[in-house]
Design an enzyme around this catalytic site. Structure first.
Site, PDB file in Angstrom:
ATOM      1  N   GLY A 136      10.628  -6.363   1.978  1.00 44.78           N
ATOM      2  CA  GLY A 136      11.259  -5.165   1.452  1.00 44.78           C
ATOM      3  C   GLY A 136      12.239  -5.393   0.322  1.00 44.78           C
ATOM      4  O   GLY A 136      12.894  -4.442  -0.117  1.00 44.78           O
ATOM      5  N   GLU A 137      12.370  -6.635  -0.185  1.00 45.22           N
ATOM      6  CA  GLU A 137      13.342  -6.899  -1.237  1.00 45.22           C
ATOM      7  C   GLU A 137      12.702  -7.359  -2.548  1.00 45.22           C
ATOM      8  O   GLU A 137      13.395  -7.852  -3.439  1.00 45.22           O
ATOM      9  CB  GLU A 137      14.345  -7.959  -0.768  1.00 45.22           C
ATOM     10  CG  GLU A 137      15.210  -7.504   0.399  1.00 45.22           C
ATOM     11  CD  GLU A 137      16.335  -8.480   0.699  1.00 45.22           C
ATOM     12  OE1 GLU A 137      17.505  -8.098   0.545  1.00 45.22           O
ATOM     13  OE2 GLU A 137      16.019  -9.626   1.087  1.00 45.22           O
TER      14      GLU A 137
ATOM     15  N   GLU B 186       3.601  -4.510 -10.365  1.00 46.53           N
ATOM     16  CA  GLU B 186       5.010  -4.565  -9.968  1.00 46.53           C
ATOM     17  C   GLU B 186       5.834  -5.483 -10.874  1.00 46.53           C
ATOM     18  O   GLU B 186       6.888  -5.058 -11.370  1.00 46.53           O
ATOM     19  CB  GLU B 186       5.122  -4.953  -8.502  1.00 46.53           C
ATOM     20  CG  GLU B 186       4.628  -3.864  -7.569  1.00 46.53           C
ATOM     21  CD  GLU B 186       4.818  -4.204  -6.101  1.00 46.53           C
ATOM     22  OE1 GLU B 186       5.352  -5.295  -5.803  1.00 46.53           O
ATOM     23  OE2 GLU B 186       4.421  -3.380  -5.254  1.00 46.53           O
TER      24      GLU B 186
ATOM     25  N   PRO C 212       7.556 -15.919   0.056  1.00 44.50           N
ATOM     26  CA  PRO C 212       6.241 -16.008   0.697  1.00 44.50           C
ATOM     27  C   PRO C 212       5.726 -14.641   1.125  1.00 44.50           C
ATOM     28  O   PRO C 212       6.508 -13.745   1.459  1.00 44.50           O
ATOM     29  CB  PRO C 212       6.499 -16.915   1.907  1.00 44.50           C
ATOM     30  CG  PRO C 212       7.951 -16.707   2.216  1.00 44.50           C
ATOM     31  CD  PRO C 212       8.618 -16.514   0.889  1.00 44.50           C
ATOM     32  N   ARG C 213       4.410 -14.491   1.111  1.00 39.64           N
ATOM     33  CA  ARG C 213       3.792 -13.234   1.540  1.00 39.64           C
ATOM     34  C   ARG C 213       4.150 -12.925   2.991  1.00 39.64           C
ATOM     35  O   ARG C 213       4.363 -11.780   3.357  1.00 39.64           O
ATOM     36  CB  ARG C 213       2.273 -13.338   1.383  1.00 39.64           C
ATOM     37  CG  ARG C 213       1.505 -12.079   1.778  1.00 39.64           C
ATOM     38  CD  ARG C 213       1.766 -10.951   0.830  1.00 39.64           C
ATOM     39  NE  ARG C 213       0.864  -9.832   1.034  1.00 39.64           N
ATOM     40  CZ  ARG C 213       0.901  -8.716   0.313  1.00 39.64           C
ATOM     41  NH1 ARG C 213       1.781  -8.579  -0.652  1.00 39.64           N
ATOM     42  NH2 ARG C 213       0.047  -7.747   0.543  1.00 39.64           N
TER      43      ARG C 213
ATOM     44  N   GLU D 293       0.820  -1.206   0.000  1.00 36.74           N
ATOM     45  CA  GLU D 293       0.000   0.000   0.000  1.00 36.74           C
ATOM     46  C   GLU D 293       0.858   1.261   0.000  1.00 36.74           C
ATOM     47  O   GLU D 293       0.557   2.245  -0.688  1.00 36.74           O
ATOM     48  CB  GLU D 293      -0.930   0.005   1.206  1.00 36.74           C
ATOM     49  CG  GLU D 293      -1.986  -1.078   1.204  1.00 36.74           C
ATOM     50  CD  GLU D 293      -1.469  -2.438   1.665  1.00 36.74           C
ATOM     51  OE1 GLU D 293      -2.235  -3.411   1.624  1.00 36.74           O
ATOM     52  OE2 GLU D 293      -0.282  -2.517   2.082  1.00 36.74           O
TER      53      GLU D 293
ATOM     54  N   PRO E 118      -0.434  -7.056 -10.462  1.00 36.39           N
ATOM     55  CA  PRO E 118       0.356  -7.347 -11.667  1.00 36.39           C
ATOM     56  C   PRO E 118       1.266  -6.181 -12.043  1.00 36.39           C
ATOM     57  O   PRO E 118       2.133  -6.322 -12.904  1.00 36.39           O
ATOM     58  CB  PRO E 118      -0.725  -7.539 -12.737  1.00 36.39           C
ATOM     59  CG  PRO E 118      -1.810  -6.598 -12.312  1.00 36.39           C
ATOM     60  CD  PRO E 118      -1.801  -6.629 -10.792  1.00 36.39           C
TER      61      PRO E 118
END
Length: 417
Positions: free
Chosen positions: A302-303, A330, A260-261, A56, A328
């Site tokens: 963050g990567e 990114e 993973p999320r 976000e 989609p």
């Protein structure tokens, strides 16, 4: 509303215990806990923008930059639910923007925060519809990129008084899609407070990945032979890994980055990889991939720009399970070909356009995922699909007009005070 406040008060001791446990485990600091309880000082009169976490807030960055340019005297505080989201904003290095962890949705914690900041405006990103935060705010409140699925609409419909009071607190709400707009209106949002349909995620500007890591990992993982499973959820990794193993038989040089999320699932996924006898390295513990590493477990936050830059193909997670699929925009911005599962309700319009025009591949199960990865086995196939995705998303997702409309509304609301 009273019932919500009572339930929240009853839950607070358990929430506080969990937060204290995180401090004791070293996952957060005492200062972090203080911010969650509304402390940390502030600059009275700042515009308050709140987003859940990295996704976000990454999408909000172009809006923040536009607001800072249009209102050169404006101060801003950006809050996030996660430490990584807060630190992402701090990493922007914007001189008039401060970042904090969001106060809990308790009236006394919100009061502490407001005494320090005295916000002149609250901007809520997407689905952060916390009742106390919105209903008790005396400054104008707007919501950008709001999304409400049919399932969420059914749930809110069980509490019509709370929903109407909550939505009545918004001076303006910009929905992500027409269906969300209809759902908000049905729950009590006045029609004249609905803004234009759009999403800031189409304006996403990926941060530049660490050049040293990109060079080092890129020497090991050739882009054409690297697949990224991005933001996967429980129930998806076994499907992705089975498809990867099937493709590996004919493409032994194929490599997988598994991101993973929720990175806290790293240990669980490491065990899954051991059971499947896949050679892997784990990012969160500092392990480096080499030529023999079939899977790189990217269990950090963050990567994502780094992982997108390394991968010729991205499977977008949250789409094999009932999560609505992730963005989609990114992977398209990074030039990575897109593959996704059947549930993409969070971005229904963009994915429909991509699938219809060859900008993405929709797959129903692991067998179809295997076939898609085989079809996207060459640089030419990957680059052609990625180029088509960028073209389509630029056509349907330009957010310049939306940012301009929001900026004008912010200027107007601040001028009223």
């Amino acid at each position: 509303m009273l019932t919500y406040r009572i339930l929240l008060s009853l839950a607070f001791p358990f929430v506080l215990a969990r937060l204290c446990w995180r401090v004791l485990r070293g996952r957060e600091t005492v200062a972090d806990l203080g911010e969650r309880l509304g402390g940390g000082g502030g600059r009275p009169g700042a515009v308050w923008l709140h987003g859940a976490s990295n996704g976000e807030l990454t999408s909000a960055r172009p809006l923040v930059l536009a607001l800072m340019e249009a209102l050169p005297d404006m101060q801003m505080v950006v809050t996030a639910n996660t430490v990584t989201g807060r630190d992402l904003v701090r990493g922007w290095g914007l001189p008039r923007v401060e970042a904090r962890l969001a106060p809990l949705d308790l009236r006394w914690a919100l009061s502490r925060f407001r005494r320090a900041w005295a916000p002149s405006l609250l901007i809520v990103m997407e689905n952060e519809l916390w009742p106390n935060r919105i209903v008790t705010e005396t400054a104008p409140v707007i919501c950008v990129g709001a999304r409400m699925s049919a399932r969420s609409h059914r749930r809110w419909s069980r509490f019509p008084a709370l929903a109407a009071r909550l939505l009545g607190g918004f001076r303006r709400l910009w929905p992500q899609d027409a269906a969300s707009g209809r759902h908000f209106a049905a729950l009590g949002l006045p029609e004249d407070r609905l803004g234009a349909i759009g999403t800031l995620k189409s304006a996403v500007e990926l941060a530049d990945p660490d050049p040293g890591l990109l060079l080092r990992y890129g020497a090991v993982y050739r882009r054409t032979d690297t697949v990224l499973a991005a933001s996967t959820h429980e129930g998806e990794e076994d499907i992705v890994l089975a498809a990867f193993l099937a493709v590996l038989r004919s493409r032994p040089g194929l490599r997988l980055i598994l991101a993973p999320r929720h990175p806290k699932r790293g240990a669980e996924l490491a065990q899954m990889l051991r059971q499947m006898e896949l050679r892997f390295a784990r990012r969160s513990v500092g392990e480096e991939p080499d030529e023999t590493t079939a899977v790189y477990l990217a269990d950090t936050l963050g990567e994502m720009p780094l992982w997108y830059s390394l991968a010729g193909v991205t499977f977008v997670g949250g789409s094999f399970v009932a999560r609505g699929g992730h963005t989609p925009f990114e992977p398209a911005a990074a030039g990575s070909a897109i593959v996704h599962g059947p549930d993409v309700s969070n971005f229904e319009g963009p994915y429909a356009a991509l699938d219809r025009t060859g900008g993405a591949m929709a797959v129903l199960d692991g067998g179809e995922l295997t076939s898609a990865l085989l079809r996207l086995s060459t640089a030419e196939a990957q680059e052609a699909q990625a180029a088509r995705a960028r073209e389509i998303l630029d056509e349907i997702g330009s957010s310049g007009a939306l940012i301009a409309e929001i900026t004008d509304e912010v200027r107007r609301l601040l001028g009223e005070r």
